[in-house]
Scaffold this motif. Structure first.
Motif, PDB file in Angstrom:
ATOM      1  N   CYS A   1       2.686  10.065  -9.844  1.00  0.00           N
ATOM      2  CA  CYS A   1       2.115   8.860  -9.246  1.00  0.00           C
ATOM      3  C   CYS A   1       3.198   7.838  -8.949  1.00  0.00           C
ATOM      4  O   CYS A   1       4.092   7.607  -9.770  1.00  0.00           O
ATOM      5  CB  CYS A   1       1.098   8.227 -10.196  1.00  0.00           C
ATOM      6  SG  CYS A   1      -0.315   9.267 -10.601  1.00  0.00           S
ATOM      7  N   LEU A   2       3.092   7.208  -7.786  1.00  0.00           N
ATOM      8  CA  LEU A   2       4.013   6.137  -7.400  1.00  0.00           C
ATOM      9  C   LEU A   2       3.189   4.980  -6.850  1.00  0.00           C
ATOM     10  O   LEU A   2       2.497   5.130  -5.837  1.00  0.00           O
ATOM     11  CB  LEU A   2       5.003   6.637  -6.350  1.00  0.00           C
ATOM     12  CG  LEU A   2       5.972   5.608  -5.745  1.00  0.00           C
ATOM     13  CD1 LEU A   2       6.819   4.951  -6.819  1.00  0.00           C
ATOM     14  CD2 LEU A   2       6.860   6.267  -4.694  1.00  0.00           C
ATOM     15  N   ASP A   3       3.239   3.845  -7.548  1.00  0.00           N
ATOM     16  CA  ASP A   3       2.460   2.670  -7.155  1.00  0.00           C
ATOM     17  C   ASP A   3       3.413   1.503  -6.918  1.00  0.00           C
ATOM     18  O   ASP A   3       4.139   1.096  -7.829  1.00  0.00           O
ATOM     19  CB  ASP A   3       1.445   2.311  -8.245  1.00  0.00           C
ATOM     20  CG  ASP A   3       0.595   1.104  -7.879  1.00  0.00           C
ATOM     21  OD1 ASP A   3      -0.543   1.298  -7.421  1.00  0.00           O
ATOM     22  OD2 ASP A   3       1.065  -0.043  -8.065  1.00  0.00           O
ATOM     23  N   ILE A   4       3.418   0.971  -5.699  1.00  0.00           N
ATOM     24  CA  ILE A   4       4.293  -0.152  -5.356  1.00  0.00           C
ATOM     25  C   ILE A   4       3.421  -1.392  -5.153  1.00  0.00           C
ATOM     26  O   ILE A   4       2.684  -1.491  -4.172  1.00  0.00           O
ATOM     27  CB  ILE A   4       5.124   0.124  -4.101  1.00  0.00           C
ATOM     28  CG1 ILE A   4       5.879   1.451  -4.225  1.00  0.00           C
ATOM     29  CG2 ILE A   4       6.103  -1.022  -3.858  1.00  0.00           C
ATOM     30  CD1 ILE A   4       6.682   1.830  -2.998  1.00  0.00           C
TER      31      ILE A   4
ATOM     32  N   TYR B   1       1.248  11.176  -5.454  1.00  0.00           N
ATOM     33  CA  TYR B   1       0.073  10.342  -5.204  1.00  0.00           C
ATOM     34  C   TYR B   1       0.537   8.896  -5.068  1.00  0.00           C
ATOM     35  O   TYR B   1       1.148   8.336  -5.985  1.00  0.00           O
ATOM     36  CB  TYR B   1      -0.941  10.502  -6.334  1.00  0.00           C
ATOM     37  CG  TYR B   1      -1.619  11.848  -6.334  1.00  0.00           C
ATOM     38  CD1 TYR B   1      -2.880  12.019  -5.781  1.00  0.00           C
ATOM     39  CD2 TYR B   1      -0.977  12.966  -6.864  1.00  0.00           C
ATOM     40  CE1 TYR B   1      -3.503  13.269  -5.763  1.00  0.00           C
ATOM     41  CE2 TYR B   1      -1.589  14.221  -6.846  1.00  0.00           C
ATOM     42  CZ  TYR B   1      -2.854  14.361  -6.301  1.00  0.00           C
ATOM     43  OH  TYR B   1      -3.459  15.596  -6.278  1.00  0.00           O
ATOM     44  N   LEU B   2       0.250   8.292  -3.928  1.00  0.00           N
ATOM     45  CA  LEU B   2       0.789   6.979  -3.582  1.00  0.00           C
ATOM     46  C   LEU B   2      -0.293   5.903  -3.621  1.00  0.00           C
ATOM     47  O   LEU B   2      -1.412   6.109  -3.132  1.00  0.00           O
ATOM     48  CB  LEU B   2       1.414   7.024  -2.188  1.00  0.00           C
ATOM     49  CG  LEU B   2       2.516   8.068  -1.978  1.00  0.00           C
ATOM     50  CD1 LEU B   2       2.942   8.100  -0.515  1.00  0.00           C
ATOM     51  CD2 LEU B   2       3.709   7.790  -2.883  1.00  0.00           C
ATOM     52  N   SER B   3       0.066   4.755  -4.170  1.00  0.00           N
ATOM     53  CA  SER B   3      -0.872   3.631  -4.227  1.00  0.00           C
ATOM     54  C   SER B   3      -0.096   2.319  -4.234  1.00  0.00           C
ATOM     55  O   SER B   3       1.133   2.297  -4.243  1.00  0.00           O
ATOM     56  CB  SER B   3      -1.765   3.740  -5.473  1.00  0.00           C
ATOM     57  OG  SER B   3      -0.982   3.759  -6.658  1.00  0.00           O
ATOM     58  N   GLY B   4      -0.829   1.214  -4.244  1.00  0.00           N
ATOM     59  CA  GLY B   4      -0.221  -0.110  -4.172  1.00  0.00           C
ATOM     60  C   GLY B   4      -0.310  -0.673  -2.768  1.00  0.00           C
ATOM     61  O   GLY B   4      -0.289   0.071  -1.779  1.00  0.00           O
ATOM     62  N   GLY B   5      -0.399  -1.995  -2.655  1.00  0.00           N
ATOM     63  CA  GLY B   5      -0.593  -2.628  -1.361  1.00  0.00           C
ATOM     64  C   GLY B   5       0.492  -2.350  -0.343  1.00  0.00           C
ATOM     65  O   GLY B   5       0.238  -2.335   0.867  1.00  0.00           O
ATOM     66  N   VAL B   6       1.721  -2.092  -0.802  1.00  0.00           N
ATOM     67  CA  VAL B   6       2.826  -1.830   0.128  1.00  0.00           C
ATOM     68  C   VAL B   6       2.586  -0.549   0.929  1.00  0.00           C
ATOM     69  O   VAL B   6       3.134  -0.379   2.023  1.00  0.00           O
ATOM     70  CB  VAL B   6       4.166  -1.768  -0.647  1.00  0.00           C
ATOM     71  CG1 VAL B   6       5.318  -1.381   0.256  1.00  0.00           C
ATOM     72  CG2 VAL B   6       4.460  -3.122  -1.285  1.00  0.00           C
ATOM     73  N   MET B   7       1.747   0.349   0.398  1.00  0.00           N
ATOM     74  CA  MET B   7       1.464   1.603   1.111  1.00  0.00           C
ATOM     75  C   MET B   7       0.730   1.380   2.422  1.00  0.00           C
ATOM     76  O   MET B   7       0.602   2.300   3.233  1.00  0.00           O
ATOM     77  CB  MET B   7       0.656   2.545   0.222  1.00  0.00           C
ATOM     78  CG  MET B   7       1.403   3.052  -0.986  1.00  0.00           C
ATOM     79  SD  MET B   7       2.941   3.886  -0.560  1.00  0.00           S
ATOM     80  CE  MET B   7       3.744   3.895  -2.163  1.00  0.00           C
TER      81      MET B   7
ATOM     82  N   TYR C   1       2.269  14.298   0.302  1.00  0.00           N
ATOM     83  CA  TYR C   1       1.897  13.000  -0.253  1.00  0.00           C
ATOM     84  C   TYR C   1       0.401  12.776  -0.069  1.00  0.00           C
ATOM     85  O   TYR C   1      -0.215  13.276   0.875  1.00  0.00           O
ATOM     86  CB  TYR C   1       2.696  11.870   0.421  1.00  0.00           C
ATOM     87  CG  TYR C   1       2.438  11.733   1.903  1.00  0.00           C
ATOM     88  CD1 TYR C   1       1.424  10.912   2.389  1.00  0.00           C
ATOM     89  CD2 TYR C   1       3.211  12.433   2.833  1.00  0.00           C
ATOM     90  CE1 TYR C   1       1.180  10.796   3.747  1.00  0.00           C
ATOM     91  CE2 TYR C   1       2.988  12.314   4.189  1.00  0.00           C
ATOM     92  CZ  TYR C   1       1.970  11.487   4.636  1.00  0.00           C
ATOM     93  OH  TYR C   1       1.730  11.374   5.988  1.00  0.00           O
ATOM     94  N   HIS C   2      -0.177  12.054  -1.011  1.00  0.00           N
ATOM     95  CA  HIS C   2      -1.602  11.725  -0.974  1.00  0.00           C
ATOM     96  C   HIS C   2      -1.709  10.208  -1.156  1.00  0.00           C
ATOM     97  O   HIS C   2      -1.207   9.665  -2.141  1.00  0.00           O
ATOM     98  CB  HIS C   2      -2.365  12.426  -2.092  1.00  0.00           C
ATOM     99  CG  HIS C   2      -2.008  13.874  -2.266  1.00  0.00           C
ATOM    100  ND1 HIS C   2      -2.658  14.888  -1.601  1.00  0.00           N
ATOM    101  CD2 HIS C   2      -1.048  14.476  -3.018  1.00  0.00           C
ATOM    102  CE1 HIS C   2      -2.122  16.052  -1.951  1.00  0.00           C
ATOM    103  NE2 HIS C   2      -1.147  15.819  -2.805  1.00  0.00           N
ATOM    104  N   VAL C   3      -2.342   9.519  -0.226  1.00  0.00           N
ATOM    105  CA  VAL C   3      -2.486   8.070  -0.306  1.00  0.00           C
ATOM    106  C   VAL C   3      -3.914   7.738  -0.729  1.00  0.00           C
ATOM    107  O   VAL C   3      -4.878   8.261  -0.157  1.00  0.00           O
ATOM    108  CB  VAL C   3      -2.180   7.401   1.051  1.00  0.00           C
ATOM    109  CG1 VAL C   3      -2.231   5.882   0.906  1.00  0.00           C
ATOM    110  CG2 VAL C   3      -0.822   7.836   1.576  1.00  0.00           C
ATOM    111  N   CYS C   4      -4.048   6.876  -1.736  1.00  0.00           N
ATOM    112  CA  CYS C   4      -5.380   6.434  -2.154  1.00  0.00           C
ATOM    113  C   CYS C   4      -6.102   5.786  -0.973  1.00  0.00           C
ATOM    114  O   CYS C   4      -5.473   5.156  -0.119  1.00  0.00           O
ATOM    115  CB  CYS C   4      -5.265   5.420  -3.290  1.00  0.00           C
ATOM    116  SG  CYS C   4      -4.641   6.107  -4.824  1.00  0.00           S
ATOM    117  N   GLN C   5      -7.410   5.918  -0.955  1.00  0.00           N
ATOM    118  CA  GLN C   5      -8.192   5.428   0.183  1.00  0.00           C
ATOM    119  C   GLN C   5      -7.992   3.924   0.385  1.00  0.00           C
ATOM    120  O   GLN C   5      -7.879   3.448   1.512  1.00  0.00           O
ATOM    121  CB  GLN C   5      -9.680   5.738  -0.029  1.00  0.00           C
ATOM    122  CG  GLN C   5     -10.523   5.428   1.191  1.00  0.00           C
ATOM    123  CD  GLN C   5     -11.933   5.962   1.045  1.00  0.00           C
ATOM    124  OE1 GLN C   5     -12.302   6.525   0.021  1.00  0.00           O
ATOM    125  NE2 GLN C   5     -12.736   5.792   2.077  1.00  0.00           N
TER     126      GLN C   5
END
Length: 335
Positions: free
Chosen positions: A152-155, A280-286, A303-307
């Motif tokens: 998981c990577l959350d920015i 798995y990518l998340s965070g507003g910067v995405m 890569y998978h981006v949260c909805q």
């Protein structure tokens, strides 16, 4: 009984109500406007952020949570109490509420103690603290098991969390003080250096959100207004999307560098699973166009981006607080 998921971010606080179908009931800037030496509170949340760059010298805008740490306990307490009031939860209900709060990956005992003090000062009695990567994984519908770790990577605005997690715990991870706020500051500095225009933090943030992109040939234009550095008079200039690409990329590359160091710590079998499943990518910067694709290409994996990447933590928390087994697996409980 109220069940709340709270993401007390450095930039934005989000609250999700899990005991009803209301979902996200609050999303406001984590800032407070104070006046004078006594620091009397003038505004909180959206009202405070709207004052940035527009106040007299005796008014200050304070962010009580900075890079994942609570740096001003009094203002953090007053801010969170105000947010609770805005969603209609009274003090008597707070004492009975169940609350899950997202905290940075690898949180130290000292910082966790800050979060515990904050919730106690707000009148909360039953609080679960969960490290952010778990919540992102749950929000992304990733299946957490002992045999299938999730990368998981959350920015976020002030903090980036990167971790490889499984049902058994965090295998490797780190929280770093890099995020969207750094990009805003870099944009502000570049516009001053290249365009000779002094702009405010809100304008820099708007430039990032409206025309920021990591596309190879980024397109888009926005007029930025501010003060001319040469004449000190009100002025405006046209900013191209391509002018901002480097401002974004430099911090994303730094994040990828740290994330790569985390991946290098993995046992061979875990690394193989991560490579197969992707990131798995998340965070507003995405929400910046082509940023997820850029990260996927750098890691050379899917890569998978949260909805709704900006709400991943609070939405994941809403799922966890409804499930006793997930709470038992991931949360730390205040006494």
């Amino acid at each position: 009984m109220w069940k709340l998921s709270i993401d007390l971010g450095s930039s934005t606080t989000k609250i999700y109500r899990a005991d009803t179908s209301n979902g996200i009931v609050l999303s406001e800037p984590s800032c407070v406007a104070v006046v004078g030496e006594e620091r009397e509170i003038k505004a909180i949340g959206k009202e405070a952020k709207n004052l940035i760059g527009k106040t007299a010298e005796y008014t200050s805008i304070i962010y009580p949570v900075y890079e994942g740490e609570i740096v001003d306990m009094r203002l953090a307490v007053e801010m969170l109490k105000a947010f609770f009031n805005r969603i209609g939860i009274k003090a008597s209900a707070l004492r009975r509420a169940q609350v899950l709060m997202s905290v940075p990956c690898g949180i130290s005992d000292r910082v966790l103690s800050q979060y515990k003090t904050l919730t106690e000062e707000c009148g909360l009695k039953k609080v679960f603290f969960v490290e952010q990567p778990y919540l992102s994984a749950v929000s992304a519908d990733a299946v957490l098991s002992d045999s299938d770790p999730v990368f998981c990577l959350d920015i976020g605005g002030g903090v980036t969390n990167v971790a490889v997690v499984s049902a058994d715990g965090i295998i490797a991870g780190v929280s770093m003080n890099i995020g969207g706020n750094n990009i805003d500051a870099n944009i502000l500095a570049k516009v001053a250096r290249v365009n000779k225009l002094k702009i405010g933090a809100l304008t820099a943030e708007r430039l990032k959100k409206e025309i920021g992109s990591l596309a190879l040939q980024a397109r888009g234009t926005m007029v930025a207004e501010g003060s001319s550095i040469d004449t000190c008079r009100p002025s405006a200039t046209s900013i191209q999307a391509s002018d901002l690409t480097d401002c974004i990329r430099v911090y994303i590359d730094k994040i990828i560098e740290y994330a790569t160091a985390v991946l290098k710590q993995l046992p061979a079998e875990v690394a193989a699973t991560v490579n197969r499943n992707g990131v798995y990518l998340s965070g507003g910067v995405m929400n910046i166009p082509y940023l997820p694709q850029y990260i996927g290409a750098k890691f050379e994996m899917r890569y998978h981006v949260c909805q709704e990447p900006q709400f991943a933590s609070v939405l994941g928390g809403g799922t966890v607080i409804r499930d006793k087994e997930l709470i038992k697996a991931f949360a730390k409980v205040t006494e």
